[in-house]
Design an enzyme around this catalytic site. Structure first.
Site, mmCIF file in Angstrom:
data_model
loop_
_atom_site.group_PDB
_atom_site.id
_atom_site.type_symbol
_atom_site.label_atom_id
_atom_site.label_comp_id
_atom_site.label_asym_id
_atom_site.label_seq_id
_atom_site.Cartn_x
_atom_site.Cartn_y
_atom_site.Cartn_z
ATOM 1 N N TYR A 157 0.855 -1.201 0.000
ATOM 2 C CA TYR A 157 0.000 0.000 0.000
ATOM 3 C C TYR A 157 0.891 1.252 0.000
ATOM 4 C CZ TYR A 157 -3.254 3.656 1.315
ATOM 5 O OH TYR A 157 -3.978 4.825 1.331
ATOM 6 N N PHE A 194 -12.422 2.776 4.418
ATOM 7 C CA PHE A 194 -11.059 2.335 4.106
ATOM 8 C C PHE A 194 -10.614 1.115 4.930
ATOM 9 C CE2 PHE A 194 -6.453 2.679 4.819
ATOM 10 C CZ PHE A 194 -5.966 2.818 3.527
HETATM 11 P P1 NDP Z 1 -13.392 4.421 0.993
HETATM 12 O O1 NDP Z 1 -13.209 2.943 1.005
HETATM 13 O O2 NDP Z 1 -14.430 5.008 1.876
HETATM 14 O O3 NDP Z 1 -13.642 4.916 -0.514
HETATM 15 C C1 NDP Z 1 -12.896 4.400 -1.577
HETATM 16 C C2 NDP Z 1 -13.585 4.758 -2.876
HETATM 17 O O4 NDP Z 1 -12.810 4.259 -3.977
HETATM 18 C C3 NDP Z 1 -14.968 4.145 -2.991
HETATM 19 O O5 NDP Z 1 -15.843 5.107 -3.523
HETATM 20 C C4 NDP Z 1 -14.776 3.009 -3.975
HETATM 21 O O6 NDP Z 1 -15.983 2.820 -4.712
HETATM 22 C C5 NDP Z 1 -13.682 3.582 -4.872
HETATM 23 N N1 NDP Z 1 -12.946 2.556 -5.599
HETATM 24 C C6 NDP Z 1 -12.184 1.568 -5.086
HETATM 25 N N2 NDP Z 1 -11.721 0.790 -6.086
HETATM 26 C C7 NDP Z 1 -12.211 1.304 -7.239
HETATM 27 C C8 NDP Z 1 -12.107 0.942 -8.611
HETATM 28 N N3 NDP Z 1 -11.393 -0.127 -8.990
HETATM 29 N N4 NDP Z 1 -12.742 1.684 -9.541
HETATM 30 C C9 NDP Z 1 -13.479 2.774 -9.165
HETATM 31 N N5 NDP Z 1 -13.614 3.169 -7.884
HETATM 32 C C10 NDP Z 1 -12.996 2.431 -6.941
HETATM 33 O O7 NDP Z 1 -11.954 5.021 1.332
HETATM 34 P P2 NDP Z 1 -11.413 6.526 1.453
HETATM 35 O O8 NDP Z 1 -12.452 7.507 1.114
HETATM 36 O O9 NDP Z 1 -10.727 6.633 2.742
HETATM 37 O O10 NDP Z 1 -10.284 6.495 0.323
HETATM 38 C C11 NDP Z 1 -10.197 7.435 -0.725
HETATM 39 C C12 NDP Z 1 -8.736 7.670 -1.053
HETATM 40 O O11 NDP Z 1 -8.080 8.268 0.054
HETATM 41 C C13 NDP Z 1 -7.943 6.418 -1.392
HETATM 42 O O12 NDP Z 1 -7.079 6.691 -2.480
HETATM 43 C C14 NDP Z 1 -7.129 6.178 -0.115
HETATM 44 O O13 NDP Z 1 -5.934 5.467 -0.383
HETATM 45 C C15 NDP Z 1 -6.865 7.591 0.317
HETATM 46 N N6 NDP Z 1 -6.525 7.776 1.716
HETATM 47 C C16 NDP Z 1 -7.356 7.324 2.712
HETATM 48 C C17 NDP Z 1 -7.009 7.505 4.039
HETATM 49 C C18 NDP Z 1 -7.827 6.973 5.181
HETATM 50 O O14 NDP Z 1 -7.308 6.877 6.302
HETATM 51 N N7 NDP Z 1 -9.091 6.638 4.981
HETATM 52 C C19 NDP Z 1 -5.789 8.244 4.401
HETATM 53 C C20 NDP Z 1 -4.983 8.654 3.281
HETATM 54 C C21 NDP Z 1 -5.371 8.444 1.999
HETATM 55 P P3 NDP Z 1 -16.542 1.438 -5.237
HETATM 56 O O15 NDP Z 1 -16.188 0.382 -4.243
HETATM 57 O O16 NDP Z 1 -18.018 1.706 -5.359
HETATM 58 O O17 NDP Z 1 -15.895 1.257 -6.579
HETATM 59 C C1 8X3 Z 2 -4.324 5.593 4.580
HETATM 60 C C2 8X3 Z 2 -3.856 5.946 5.954
HETATM 61 O O1 8X3 Z 2 -2.170 5.326 7.773
HETATM 62 O O2 8X3 Z 2 -3.452 3.518 6.791
HETATM 63 O O3 8X3 Z 2 -3.491 6.051 3.586
HETATM 64 O O4 8X3 Z 2 -1.695 4.584 5.542
HETATM 65 S S1 8X3 Z 2 -2.747 4.773 6.521
#
Ligand code: NDP
Ligand code: 8X3
Length: 257
Positions: A157, A194
């Site tokens: 990741y 997530f």
């Molecule tokens: P969520 O799981 O709540 O949302 C993830 C979103 O990505 C969903 O809408 C999902 O929709 C979509 N998704 C996943 N795979 C696909 C795919 N193959 N095609 C299209 N859409 C896809 O997580 P977050 O909102 O937390 O994550 C959003 C971003 O933020 C990510 O890039 C994550 O790495 C990043 N991030 C998150 C953090 C956290 O702590 N939560 C911290 C730092 C970064 P669906 O399943 O309907 O396709």
């Molecule tokens: C998502 C947050 O701390 O799991 O990017 O990497 S962490």
């Protein structure tokens, strides 16, 4: 009149978490929204709700960003009135598992790399030529604290988010002679779906990620993204790191109790 009045924004991963919060924030600022995710029903419902509550012009797009041909076709065949994308938020992404590499599952690695790295590339490659031609545009990539640090079990990741950082920097160089802006927004812990995805639906383990601390909400990150895309045209926010107050690094989180 909102700050994004009538600007067309495409947000990937809009069915949940940060992407969904972004859709809400952008709608309040008057943007027209192309909302992308695989879960068609969720995206459709969100579009209807934004139309009803904010009068937002919306286009739901059920799309898997890992499918290069489907991404190319979807962008190529956007309906009239939707082709001039001005803002692209490359947010779709996920983590799978937290095992040390020698116990990791290669199918998890593939899913993370295919989504977080290749999916971001496919969508950018499809959208960017139009931006370059129109000489207007802003791409915001969702990085992470994991773009800059590695934590135990975060191996692949973190590698995928380090790649997002490198791609963002590369894009900035490739586009420096254009008015197109490129930003990365890099959050720490955000309570979304997530961790449920990372731990394969194990609710207890997912909750444990945020135990004893106050994580960011999707809305906090959406506000940071909104900040980036509402600066004057000569200002590019290259990188914005945003953490919960109780988090100092990937591995240092203050928890009560
Ligand atoms: P969520 O799981 O709540 O949302 C993830 C979103 O990505 C969903 O809408 C999902 O929709 C979509 N998704 C996943 N795979 C696909 C795919 N193959 N095609 C299209 N859409 C896809 O997580 P977050 O909102 O937390 O994550 C959003 C971003 O933020 C990510 O890039 C994550 O790495 C990043 N991030 C998150 C953090 C956290 O702590 N939560 C911290 C730092 C970064 P669906 O399943 O309907 O396709
Ligand atoms: C998502 C947050 O701390 O799991 O990017 O990497 S962490």
């Amino acid at each position: 009149m909102g700050q994004l009045s009538k600007k067309i924004a495409l947000i990937t991963g809009a069915s949940s978490g940060i992407g969904r919060a972004c859709a809400e924030g952008f709608a309040r600022e008057g943007a027209a929204l192309i909302l992308v995710a695989r879960r068609r029903d969720r995206v459709r419902r969100l579009c209807s709700s934004l139309e009803r509550r904010h009068g937002t012009r919306t286009l739901p797009l059920a799309l898997d960003v890992r499918d290069r041909e489907a991404v190319e076709e979807a962008i190529r065949s956007l309906p009239r009135g939707w082709t001039g994308i001005e803002i692209l938020v490359n947010n779709a992404g996920l983590s799978r598992g937290l095992e040390p590499l020698h116990r990791g599952r290669p199918e998890n690695w593939e899913e993370m790399i295919d989504t977080n790295v290749k999916g971001l590339l496919y969508v950018s490659r499809a959208v960017l030529p139009g931006m370059v031609k129109r000489r207007r545009g802003h791409i915001v990539n969702l990085g992470s604290v994991a773009s800059h640090e590695v934590y135990p079990g975060g191996n692949v990741y973190c590698a995928s988010k380090h790649a997002v950082d490198a791609i963002t920097k590369g894009m900035m160089m490739d586009l420096v002679d254009t008015p197109i802006r490129v930003s990365t927004v890099d959050p720490g812990l955000v309570e979304t779906e997530f961790s449920m995805v990372r731990f394969d639906g194990d609710r207890e383990r997912a909750r444990g990620t945020y135990k004893g601390m106050k994580p960011l909400k999707g809305k906090d990150v959406a506000e940071a993204i909104l900040f980036c895309v509402t600066r004057p045209p000569h200002v590019n926010v290259n990188q914005l790191r945003i953490m919960p107050t109780a988090q100092a690094s990937s591995t240092m989180v203050h928890r009560k109790g």
